[in-house]
Design an enzyme around this catalytic site. Structure first.
Site, short mmCIF file in Angstrom:
data_model
loop_
_atom_site.label_atom_id
_atom_site.label_comp_id
_atom_site.label_asym_id
_atom_site.label_seq_id
_atom_site.Cartn_x
_atom_site.Cartn_y
_atom_site.Cartn_z
N ASP A 348 0.82 -1.22 0.00
CA ASP A 348 0.00 0.00 0.00
C ASP A 348 0.86 1.27 0.00
O ASP A 348 0.60 2.19 0.78
CB ASP A 348 -0.92 0.03 1.22
CG ASP A 348 -1.63 -1.28 1.46
OD1 ASP A 348 -2.03 -1.91 0.48
OD2 ASP A 348 -1.78 -1.68 2.63
N GLU A 507 -10.94 -0.77 -3.38
CA GLU A 507 -10.22 -0.02 -2.36
C GLU A 507 -9.12 0.79 -3.02
O GLU A 507 -8.98 0.82 -4.24
CB GLU A 507 -9.62 -0.98 -1.33
CG GLU A 507 -8.65 -1.98 -1.93
CD GLU A 507 -8.32 -3.14 -1.01
OE1 GLU A 507 -9.00 -3.28 0.02
OE2 GLU A 507 -7.39 -3.90 -1.32
#
Length: 774
Positions: A348, A507
């Site tokens: 991420d 997401e």
């Protein structure tokens, strides 16, 4: 991150995970593998079921050890070539007791064709014991996900050698598992696809050598499903076959099992489906004189010879001839592998630039259930070499309202403060610091966005700041939200939250702006899925409406790249060069909790659409942004004021001199753009380049006005940058063209605020250093 993070880890055999009919690592559809002949590899055979009968209930043992098996249920025999068909509801083979007794090493091998309708979970085979309808010490292999596990007790202590993908269905596949010492190796069609070097349970130790629940086509868990499909040539050896033996056994006699070289950074990538091999090498390796070693099937030969030096500046072709006369040409390419760009396991990544430095803020990965607690910061001057600044926020001591599941941070700057937004226990928090590397403090004592405040999960924050200085916060799993942040950057008006969820959104929202167009990007699918990927849309505002454009980043199995996603994007100042940072499964052996961060180029086509990103192992070459650059480098040339930094705008005597009429004409505020670049010896000044890329240095500066070029000196803050030989503080504009006219003997001031998106431009025929607005 992913919504399933809220769920506990469950045993895959008894869970509800659906089978995914996707190709495993480096593979395409292959023709049925031909069973090896009895004379090929017989040393160490403990059991051999050819499963080539035409009728009956006996699986005859061809090893000579008399370990015949019993076929239960409906047995559909196909004779030689197609093996035994298992109906998925009643068919299985009972193998004699204690089959693994005394074995410190083992090989289990078979040809298998899994039916497209196979229900899950299931075992291809299982050797061990059961207690109360559950396995109690066993060795098994399943195709969903493709793995072999061994344990001396229950499922919770399994030691897995696994892929993250399912074994392909409806085609014949050759499956082999070997184990010796502490190493288990899983093979598919003769090629190694998974390895575990921490196996501590030996086959012979299970049940102290006593195993009474030994099956082919049946699980040791009563709740699991029976195997549905076909099987043939099932073998058990009391030793671990060598990789060349496994390749021969698979029938892939002209294949390549593996390639070795001392400079390999990771194992060579063998793309069997396309007869291609990639050698990922460490930095500094000389590609012009490589001597790779090839592991072939028994009796096979290769030309040029294995171990012979070759120039790999370009791909090299090799011809392999099997012991049975089969021939195959392989293309072998070498590359320098500069990824991952961050050490260890990270995911991420949020990449951002402050001044002349790039920063990266990732999730610290590698924890079961994504249970990490700390955030770290990394910095780089060139996007290639990164400095670890250590932990900048620890949920335990630094955050009072959460102490686990530290995921997916992002960073923004405003008014000299740095704002760190992060996911913590499925809430979104914010922390503040005077430095991009911390330490950071929680200013709220509570989440900025609490769990349950909106639909979906409150995770994966991202911040975008528009040209007018307004910052927007984006977040969400399952739903995508956006809201303008208040000036304090730690609050917002909840009535202004926008749901902008596009189709396919999962997401990892991220927004950039280029040439007036807003780009909204996100990740699709599950972060544990090799099909995790990035898609995007374009719009006319930071909150849409959005037009979905498609997928821009996805897997490349030929290079072992799986699950590339949850990205961020950064622009190199003064250029139209953009780079995308993202995570992928760690190579080798990674999965949804073992990921690594890399960077590749992101490019636009002539229509302003994003080109498909090419994921690489080599990553990028170093970039240069110079020194002491402002955060935002493209400025609008306007008469504006920055309260607290500069004096008010004055409009007296603004104008230009018409060289034909000699009359003074009032100037019009001009909107233009320029780009700040490094290179001045005097660090108090900036230099500029015009739209053609020309640079002016040594205190001469070019600013592009409208359609023509004008060159002026300027001052940065309170220090004048004067032409050499002129009086300090004198800023002169001399005889340069401006829309068809010349400007003479006028004094100009151009001030740059490195934290805003505008600059101050003024002209005054009587300007001096003592001017009221100087």
């Amino acid at each position: 991150m992913d919504s399933v993070r809220l769920q506990g880890r469950r045993r895959l055999r008894a869970g509800a995970l659906a089978a995914v009919a996707i190709a495993s690592l480096f593979m395409g559809v292959v023709s049925p593998a031909a069973p090896a002949q009895a004379a090929d590899i017989t040393d160490g055979l403990a059991l051999w079921y050819k499963l080539d009968a035409t009728s009956g209930t006996v699986a005859a043992d061809a090893s000579g050890n008399g370990r015949n098996g019993t076929v239960n249920g409906t047995a559909t025999w196909s004779g030689a070539g197609e093996g035994l068909t298992f109906d998925g509801s009643s068919t299985y083979v009972k193998v004699p007791d204690n089959i693994m007794s005394g074995m410190n090493s083992i090989t289990v091998s078979m040809d298998v064709q899994i039916d497209a309708a196979q229900a899950t979970p299931y075992f291809l085979y299982g050797f061990g014991n059961t207690a109360g309808g559950a396995g109690n010490g066993y060795l098994f292999t399943t195709g969903d996900s493709f793995r072999t596990a061994i344990t001396s007790g229950s499922w919770s202590s399994e030691q897995n050698t696994r892929l993250s993908t399912a074994l392909q269905r409806s085609v014949w596949k050759h499956v082999t598992y070997t184990q010796t010492g502490t190493t288990g190796v899983l093979y598919e069609d003769g090629r190694e696809v998974a390895r575990n070097t921490s196996v501590t349970v030996t086959p012979g130790s299970i049940g102290s050598g006593t195993t009474t629940a030994n099956y082919i086509g049946k699980s040791l868990f009563s709740a699991d499903k029976l195997f549905k499909g076909k099987m043939r040539d099932f073998r058990v050896y009391n030793r671990a076959l060598a990789s060349g033996e496994v390749l021969e056994l698979s029938g892939n006699t002209a294949g390549v099992a593996k390639v070795t070289h001392p400079a390999l950074k990771i194992d060579a990538m063998v793309d069997d489906a396309n007869s291609k091999i990639t050698l990922p090498l460490t930095e500094g390796t000389d590609l012009t004189t490589l001597a790779p070693q090839f592991t072939l099937a028994q009796g096979a030969t290769i030309s040029p010879a294995s171990g012979a030096p070759r120039d790999f500046s370009e791909p090299v072709t090799y011809d392999v001839t099997g012991s049975d006369g089969k021939k195959r040409t392989w293309t072998v390419a070498a590359l320098v592998m500069r990824s991952p760009v961050l050490p260890g396991l990270t995911a991420d990544p949020n990449i951002v630039r402050f001044g002349d430095t790039f920063y990266m803020y990732p999730t610290t990965d590698g924890f079961e259930g994504w249970s990490g607690t700390q955030f770290k910061a990394y910095s780089s001057k060139d996007l290639v070499h990164w400095t670890d600044h250590g932990v900048i926020l620890d949920l335990g001591p630094d955050v009072s309202w959460a102490d686990t599941r530290a995921w997916a941070p992002t960073m923004a700057e405003k008014n000299g403060k740095y704002y760190f937004y992060y996911s913590a226990d499925t809430n979104i928090g914010v922390a503040v610091s005077d430095s991009p590397t911390g330490p950071f403090k929680d200013p709220l004592g509570k989440p900025l966005i609490a769990r349950g405040a909106f639909s979906g999960q409150m995770i994966d924050p991202a911040v975008f700041t528009d040209d007018d200085g307004q910052s927007y916060l984006y977040w969400g799993n399952g739903w995508a939200y956006a809201v303008p942040l208040n000036d304090d950057m730690v609050s917002f008006d909840a009535s202004k939250v926008t749901d902008m969820t596009p189709s396919g959104y999962r997401e990892g929202a991220f927004v950039i702006k280029r040439k007036g167009v807003y780009y909204f990007m996100w990740s699709e699918n599950d972060t544990r899925d090799e099909n995790y990927r990035v898609a995007y849309a374009t719009g006319s505002s930071p909150t849409g409406p959005w037009t979905k454009r498609g997928v821009i980043l996805e897997k490349d199995l030929a290079l072992g790249i799986k699950g590339p996603g949850h990205h961020s994007v950064v622009q190199v100042p003064g250029t139209d060069d953009w780079y995308i940072a993202y995570h992928r499964f760690a190579i080798p052996g990674g999965d949804g909790t073992h990921r690594e961060t890399t960077i590749d180029r992101l490019e636009f086509d002539s229509a302003g659409l994003i080109k498909k990103v090419v994921p690489t192992l080599s990553s990028i070459d170093p970039v240069s942004v110079g020194a002491t650059l402002p955060t935002h480098t493209t400025r609008s040339l306007q008469s504006v004021n920055f309260p607290g930094r500069y004096a008010a705008v004055h409009s007296d005597s603004l104008g230009y001199l018409d060289p034909v009429t000699s009359s003074s004409t009032a100037a019009v505020k001009q909107n233009a753009t320029f780009t700040i670049v490094p290179g001045l010896a005097d660090s108090t000044c900036y230099s500029f380049r015009d739209s053609s890329g020309r640079y002016l240095r040594h205190m001469d500066f070019r600013v592009r006005f409208d359609a023509s070029d004008g060159t002026a000196l300027f001052n940065n803050d309170a220090t004048y940058c004067a032409r050499p030989g002129s009086a300090t503080g004198s800023v002169s504009l001399e005889s340069y063209n401006y829309p068809g006219r010349y400007l003479r003997h006028y004094y100009y001031e151009l001030r740059i605020d490195p934290y805003q998106d505008n600059a101050t431009f003024r002209a005054d025929s009587s300007f001096t250093a003592a001017s009221p607005w100087a």
